[in-house]
Design a protein around this motif. Structure first.
Motif, short mmCIF file in Angstrom:
data_model
loop_
_atom_site.label_atom_id
_atom_site.label_comp_id
_atom_site.label_asym_id
_atom_site.label_seq_id
_atom_site.Cartn_x
_atom_site.Cartn_y
_atom_site.Cartn_z
N SER A 45 0.84 -1.22 0.00
CA SER A 45 0.00 0.00 0.00
C SER A 45 0.86 1.26 0.00
CB SER A 45 -0.95 0.00 1.20
OG SER A 45 -1.83 -1.09 1.13
N ILE B 111 5.21 7.69 -7.29
CA ILE B 111 5.54 6.26 -7.22
C ILE B 111 6.40 5.86 -8.42
CG2 ILE B 111 4.56 3.93 -7.32
CD1 ILE B 111 2.30 5.07 -5.51
N ASP C 152 0.91 3.78 -1.79
CA ASP C 152 0.26 5.06 -2.09
C ASP C 152 -0.51 5.65 -0.90
OD1 ASP C 152 -1.51 2.99 -2.22
OD2 ASP C 152 -2.28 3.48 -4.20
N THR D 136 0.71 -1.02 -5.04
CA THR D 136 0.02 0.25 -5.03
C THR D 136 -1.30 0.16 -5.79
OG1 THR D 136 0.15 2.58 -5.69
CG2 THR D 136 1.38 1.01 -7.03
#
Length: 180
Positions: free
Chosen positions: A4, A52, A6, A44
């Motif tokens: 995760s 990213i 993001d 993500t």
């Protein structure tokens, strides 16, 4: 790997992109050392997110260019300073009342000072974690230059706040360019 990745991008902080980029580049950089090959896995929901993608590519220059453009557009530090007035107390209604009253005092003070550019006041808004240790937390945020006149004004606001009986049980903390 990072799970995760993001989530930290959507934190209520102007440094969210910078922190996420830093974390991801550190993970990617540690994946392989010297002659040893390695692989970093970034999970993500938004793989197309520029932060990213640039972190995965370890493209520091492009990240800086994008981040500084965004901060300039939003008048975030280093282009303006962010003053955060953080209020906390056990009674939510008292915290919100103190927040609103202080905002009104700031608006009056800004008007009296006759600034060429009137600082904007954001809030009252709940803190990222609105209730912590049985205390409600709200804040006001002001973007402006960190000048002597502003520091004097905030010092006066703090003094008045502490003397006001209506603020009993509510604390006020003022920070510049930091995070509570």
């Amino acid at each position: 790997g990072v799970i995760s990745a993001d989530l930290s991008l959507y934190a209520d902080d102007f440094r969210a992109g910078e922190r996420t980029f830093s974390l991801l580049t550190q993970v990617v950089g540690r994946a392989g050392r010297g002659t040893m090959k390695g692989r970093a896995v970034i999970q993500t929901y938004t793989p197309q997110n520029e932060v990213i993608a640039l972190a995965a590519a370890q493209n520091y220059d492009r990240f800086y260019d994008a981040e500084i453009r965004l901060r300039k557009l939003r008048n975030c530090p280093p282009f303006e300073d962010l003053f955060t007035l953080a209020f906390s107390g056990e009674r939510e209604t008292a915290v919100l009342a103190a927040c609103r009253k202080t905002k009104k005092q700031l608006e009056i003070a800004f008007e009296r000072q006759g600034f060429q550019f009137r600082p904007s006041i954001l809030g009252p808004a709940p803190a990222p974690v609105v209730k912590l240790n049985n205390r409600y937390r709200y804040r006001l945020m002001i973007l402006c230059e960190n000048r002597k006149i502003m520091r004097r004004l905030f010092s006066g606001i703090l003094t008045c706040f502490q003397k006001d009986e209506e603020n009993r049980g509510v604390s006020l903390f003022i920070d510049v360019n930091g995070i509570e």
